[in-house]
Motif scaffolding. Structure first.
Motif, PDB file in Angstrom:
ATOM      1  N   SER A  63       0.850  -1.185   0.000  1.00 16.16           N
ATOM      2  CA  SER A  63       0.000   0.000   0.000  1.00 16.16           C
ATOM      3  C   SER A  63       0.884   1.231   0.000  1.00 16.16           C
ATOM      4  CB  SER A  63      -0.889   0.014   1.245  1.00 16.16           C
ATOM      5  OG  SER A  63      -0.093   0.190   2.412  1.00 16.16           O
ATOM      6  N   LEU A  64       0.294   2.380  -0.293  1.00 15.85           N
ATOM      7  CA  LEU A  64       1.061   3.625  -0.278  1.00 15.85           C
ATOM      8  C   LEU A  64       1.630   3.881   1.117  1.00 15.85           C
ATOM      9  CD1 LEU A  64       2.037   6.230  -1.600  1.00 15.85           C
ATOM     10  CD2 LEU A  64      -0.195   7.250  -1.092  1.00 15.85           C
ATOM     11  N   THR A  65       0.840   3.639   2.141  1.00 17.46           N
ATOM     12  CA  THR A  65       1.299   3.859   3.513  1.00 17.46           C
ATOM     13  C   THR A  65       2.479   2.955   3.853  1.00 17.46           C
ATOM     14  OG1 THR A  65      -0.900   4.534   4.258  1.00 17.46           O
ATOM     15  CG2 THR A  65       0.637   3.783   5.949  1.00 17.46           C
ATOM     16  N   ALA A  66       2.372   1.684   3.496  1.00 20.07           N
ATOM     17  CA  ALA A  66       3.452   0.734   3.788  1.00 20.07           C
ATOM     18  C   ALA A  66       4.727   1.115   3.037  1.00 20.07           C
ATOM     19  CB  ALA A  66       3.016  -0.678   3.423  1.00 20.07           C
ATOM     20  N   ALA A  67       4.572   1.550   1.788  1.00 25.04           N
ATOM     21  CA  ALA A  67       5.736   1.963   1.012  1.00 25.04           C
ATOM     22  C   ALA A  67       6.405   3.181   1.642  1.00 25.04           C
ATOM     23  CB  ALA A  67       5.328   2.267  -0.423  1.00 25.04           C
ATOM     24  N   GLU A  68       5.599   4.136   2.065  1.00 24.09           N
ATOM     25  CA  GLU A  68       6.160   5.352   2.657  1.00 24.09           C
ATOM     26  C   GLU A  68       6.844   5.063   3.989  1.00 24.09           C
ATOM     27  OE1 GLU A  68       2.814   7.999   2.656  1.00 24.09           O
ATOM     28  OE2 GLU A  68       3.261   8.746   0.628  1.00 24.09           O
ATOM     29  N   GLN A  69       6.341   4.086   4.740  1.00 26.67           N
ATOM     30  CA  GLN A  69       7.016   3.692   5.987  1.00 26.67           C
ATOM     31  C   GLN A  69       8.405   3.152   5.705  1.00 26.67           C
ATOM     32  OE1 GLN A  69       4.227   0.876   7.645  1.00 26.67           O
ATOM     33  NE2 GLN A  69       3.289   2.396   8.992  1.00 26.67           N
ATOM     34  N   ARG A  70       8.525   2.351   4.677  1.00 28.55           N
ATOM     35  CA  ARG A  70       9.820   1.773   4.327  1.00 28.55           C
ATOM     36  C   ARG A  70      10.787   2.835   3.823  1.00 28.55           C
ATOM     37  NH1 ARG A  70       6.224  -1.857   4.738  1.00 28.55           N
ATOM     38  NH2 ARG A  70       6.610  -4.105   4.862  1.00 28.55           N
ATOM     39  N   LEU A  71      10.282   3.757   3.030  1.00 25.05           N
ATOM     40  CA  LEU A  71      11.127   4.839   2.530  1.00 25.05           C
ATOM     41  C   LEU A  71      11.596   5.743   3.669  1.00 25.05           C
ATOM     42  CD1 LEU A  71       9.068   5.713  -0.670  1.00 25.05           C
ATOM     43  CD2 LEU A  71      11.340   4.663  -0.619  1.00 25.05           C
ATOM     44  N   ALA A  72      10.721   5.980   4.637  1.00 28.56           N
ATOM     45  CA  ALA A  72      11.057   6.858   5.755  1.00 28.56           C
ATOM     46  C   ALA A  72      12.113   6.253   6.669  1.00 28.56           C
ATOM     47  CB  ALA A  72       9.801   7.188   6.560  1.00 28.56           C
ATOM     48  N   ALA A  73      12.281   4.927   6.592  1.00 28.01           N
ATOM     49  CA  ALA A  73      13.256   4.244   7.448  1.00 28.01           C
ATOM     50  C   ALA A  73      14.682   4.383   6.914  1.00 28.01           C
ATOM     51  CB  ALA A  73      12.893   2.765   7.578  1.00 28.01           C
ATOM     52  N   GLN A  74      14.840   4.938   5.725  1.00 28.42           N
ATOM     53  CA  GLN A  74      16.156   5.099   5.120  1.00 28.42           C
ATOM     54  C   GLN A  74      16.471   6.580   4.927  1.00 28.42           C
ATOM     55  OE1 GLN A  74      16.288   2.877   1.446  1.00 28.42           O
ATOM     56  NE2 GLN A  74      16.294   0.909   2.504  1.00 28.42           N
ATOM     57  N   TRP A  75      17.758   6.861   4.774  1.00 23.34           N
ATOM     58  CA  TRP A  75      18.150   8.220   4.429  1.00 23.34           C
ATOM     59  C   TRP A  75      17.527   8.613   3.092  1.00 23.34           C
ATOM     60  CZ3 TRP A  75      23.988   9.702   5.115  1.00 23.34           C
ATOM     61  CH2 TRP A  75      24.362   9.566   6.459  1.00 23.34           C
ATOM     62  N   PRO A  76      17.218   9.905   2.894  1.00 19.70           N
ATOM     63  CA  PRO A  76      16.784  10.354   1.571  1.00 19.70           C
ATOM     64  C   PRO A  76      17.883  10.113   0.537  1.00 19.70           C
ATOM     65  CG  PRO A  76      16.363  12.030   3.240  1.00 19.70           C
ATOM     66  CD  PRO A  76      17.210  10.987   3.896  1.00 19.70           C
ATOM     67  N   LEU A  77      17.483   9.790  -0.660  1.00 29.02           N
ATOM     68  CA  LEU A  77      18.466   9.517  -1.715  1.00 29.02           C
ATOM     69  C   LEU A  77      19.380  10.710  -1.974  1.00 29.02           C
ATOM     70  CD1 LEU A  77      16.593   7.435  -4.436  1.00 29.02           C
ATOM     71  CD2 LEU A  77      18.758   6.859  -3.325  1.00 29.02           C
ATOM     72  N   THR A  78      18.836  11.911  -1.874  1.00 29.66           N
ATOM     73  CA  THR A  78      19.665  13.093  -2.119  1.00 29.66           C
ATOM     74  C   THR A  78      20.838  13.142  -1.139  1.00 29.66           C
ATOM     75  OG1 THR A  78      18.127  14.352  -0.728  1.00 29.66           O
ATOM     76  CG2 THR A  78      17.824  14.481  -3.116  1.00 29.66           C
ATOM     77  N   GLN A  79      20.582  12.771   0.094  1.00 34.25           N
ATOM     78  CA  GLN A  79      21.633  12.781   1.112  1.00 34.25           C
ATOM     79  C   GLN A  79      22.691  11.715   0.815  1.00 34.25           C
ATOM     80  OE1 GLN A  79      20.003  12.419   5.043  1.00 34.25           O
ATOM     81  NE2 GLN A  79      21.944  12.845   6.070  1.00 34.25           N
ATOM     82  N   LYS A  80      22.256  10.572   0.345  1.00 29.40           N
ATOM     83  CA  LYS A  80      23.207   9.513  -0.001  1.00 29.40           C
ATOM     84  C   LYS A  80      24.056   9.927  -1.204  1.00 29.40           C
ATOM     85  CE  LYS A  80      20.472   5.682   1.837  1.00 29.40           C
ATOM     86  NZ  LYS A  80      19.993   4.311   1.653  1.00 29.40           N
ATOM     87  N   CYS A  81      23.411  10.521  -2.178  1.00 28.95           N
ATOM     88  CA  CYS A  81      24.141  10.937  -3.388  1.00 28.95           C
ATOM     89  C   CYS A  81      25.213  11.970  -3.056  1.00 28.95           C
ATOM     90  CB  CYS A  81      23.169  11.489  -4.426  1.00 28.95           C
ATOM     91  SG  CYS A  81      22.101  10.239  -5.179  1.00 28.95           S
ATOM     92  N   GLU A  82      24.925  12.837  -2.101  1.00 32.74           N
ATOM     93  CA  GLU A  82      25.894  13.861  -1.715  1.00 32.74           C
ATOM     94  C   GLU A  82      27.177  13.250  -1.157  1.00 32.74           C
ATOM     95  OE1 GLU A  82      23.756  16.230   1.057  1.00 32.74           O
ATOM     96  OE2 GLU A  82      22.589  17.295  -0.484  1.00 32.74           O
ATOM     97  N   GLN A  83      27.076  12.067  -0.557  1.00 31.84           N
ATOM     98  CA  GLN A  83      28.244  11.435   0.063  1.00 31.84           C
ATOM     99  C   GLN A  83      28.835  10.314  -0.789  1.00 31.84           C
ATOM    100  OE1 GLN A  83      28.131  10.654   4.266  1.00 31.84           O
ATOM    101  NE2 GLN A  83      26.417  12.027   4.608  1.00 31.84           N
ATOM    102  N   ALA A  84      28.305  10.130  -1.983  1.00 32.99           N
ATOM    103  CA  ALA A  84      28.778   9.050  -2.844  1.00 32.99           C
ATOM    104  C   ALA A  84      30.024   9.454  -3.620  1.00 32.99           C
ATOM    105  CB  ALA A  84      27.681   8.661  -3.827  1.00 32.99           C
ATOM    106  N   ASP A  85      30.847   8.471  -3.925  1.00 30.67           N
ATOM    107  CA  ASP A  85      31.942   8.677  -4.865  1.00 30.67           C
ATOM    108  C   ASP A  85      31.429   8.601  -6.304  1.00 30.67           C
ATOM    109  OD1 ASP A  85      34.281   8.752  -2.980  1.00 30.67           O
ATOM    110  OD2 ASP A  85      33.502   6.769  -2.480  1.00 30.67           O
ATOM    111  N   ILE A  86      30.473   7.706  -6.521  1.00 30.83           N
ATOM    112  CA  ILE A  86      29.870   7.507  -7.839  1.00 30.83           C
ATOM    113  C   ILE A  86      28.367   7.431  -7.675  1.00 30.83           C
ATOM    114  CG2 ILE A  86      29.657   5.931  -9.820  1.00 30.83           C
ATOM    115  CD1 ILE A  86      32.415   7.213  -9.634  1.00 30.83           C
ATOM    116  N   VAL A  87      27.621   8.140  -8.532  1.00 33.04           N
ATOM    117  CA  VAL A  87      26.158   8.025  -8.562  1.00 33.04           C
ATOM    118  C   VAL A  87      25.754   7.403  -9.889  1.00 33.04           C
ATOM    119  CG1 VAL A  87      23.949   9.242  -8.517  1.00 33.04           C
ATOM    120  CG2 VAL A  87      25.821  10.002  -7.021  1.00 33.04           C
ATOM    121  N   ILE A  88      25.022   6.308  -9.827  1.00 28.00           N
ATOM    122  CA  ILE A  88      24.497   5.636 -11.016  1.00 28.00           C
ATOM    123  C   ILE A  88      23.021   5.996 -11.146  1.00 28.00           C
ATOM    124  CG2 ILE A  88      24.086   3.430 -12.155  1.00 28.00           C
ATOM    125  CD1 ILE A  88      27.050   4.050 -11.816  1.00 28.00           C
TER     126      ILE A  88
END
Length: 206
Positions: free
Chosen positions: A159-184
């Motif tokens: 469900s949308l709610t279940a998906a959003e719960q899982r996404l909220a449990a991780q760092w935002p992708l933008t934050q991860k990309c900022e610390q990456a050596d390579i972004v695919i």
């Protein structure tokens, strides 16, 4: 999870991460099939450490009762997911059970690959668990947040709610990309994704 005892200076360790449903497995499979690179996958280890008869599975059963198991005795991952993604305290408890066992799996297989020049370590929670010291370089597989959410809903039939719960449990992708050596960028077709991988490896192998 704690870092491996030491980094092997003669070995290139690529930490492949990203967000849930961004395409980490697609990139990992390509690195294995096209470049014959060994892949150590935290998700595979996470399934291994909750196998029937394992101490981790017993701990989960003790906490949540027999209803957390399927008829064949295996973990009902969907039911467990509904619990831990709705309650951060329960997710933290589960990670305390699984992370040491997953670390042991990494240690075991890294020891067997001590002479491999390059190893790819697929670690979805690399940033969240503070595991940057495990690897020499970090690759983040990314796509737009809306695309990530839609892929997750379709892939896992959430469900949308279940998906959003899982996404909220991780760092935002933008934050991860900022610390990456390579972004695919995995927002388009596989050819586009694989071309980026080829370009990175061609440069590094020159």
């Amino acid at each position: 999870m704690g870092a491996p005892n030491h980094l092997n200076p003669a070995q290139r360790r690529i930490g492949l991460t990203g967000g849930i449903a961004t395409g980490k497995s697609t990139v990992a499979d390509y690195l294995r099939d096209r470049y014959q690179l060994p892949i150590l996958d935290a998700d595979r280890y996470a399934r291994e450490v909750v196998a029937v008869g394992s101490p981790v599975l017993q701990a989960i059963r003790d906490r949540y009762g027999a209803s957390i198991l399927l008829a064949d005795g295996q973990l009902d991952r969907q039911k467990l997911g509904a619990i831990i993604f709705a309650d951060p305290a329960e997710r933290q408890w589960l990670e305390q059970q699984t992370h040491p066992a997953i670390r042991a799996c990494f240690e075991r297989d890294l020891a067997q690959l001590a002479t491999a020049p390059t190893v790819v370590m697929v670690i979805p929670l690399l940033f969240e668990a503070g595991l940057q010291a495990w690897v020499q370089e970090i690759w983040v597989v990314a796509c737009p947040p809306e695309q990530q959410r839609d892929r997750l809903i379709q892939r896992d039939r959430l469900s949308l709610t279940a998906a959003e719960q899982r996404l909220a449990a991780q760092w935002p992708l933008t934050q991860k990309c900022e610390q990456a050596d390579i972004v695919i960028d995995n927002s388009r077709d596989r050819t586009f994704t694989f071309q980026q991988v080829d370009q990175v490896l061609e440069k590094s192998f020159d």
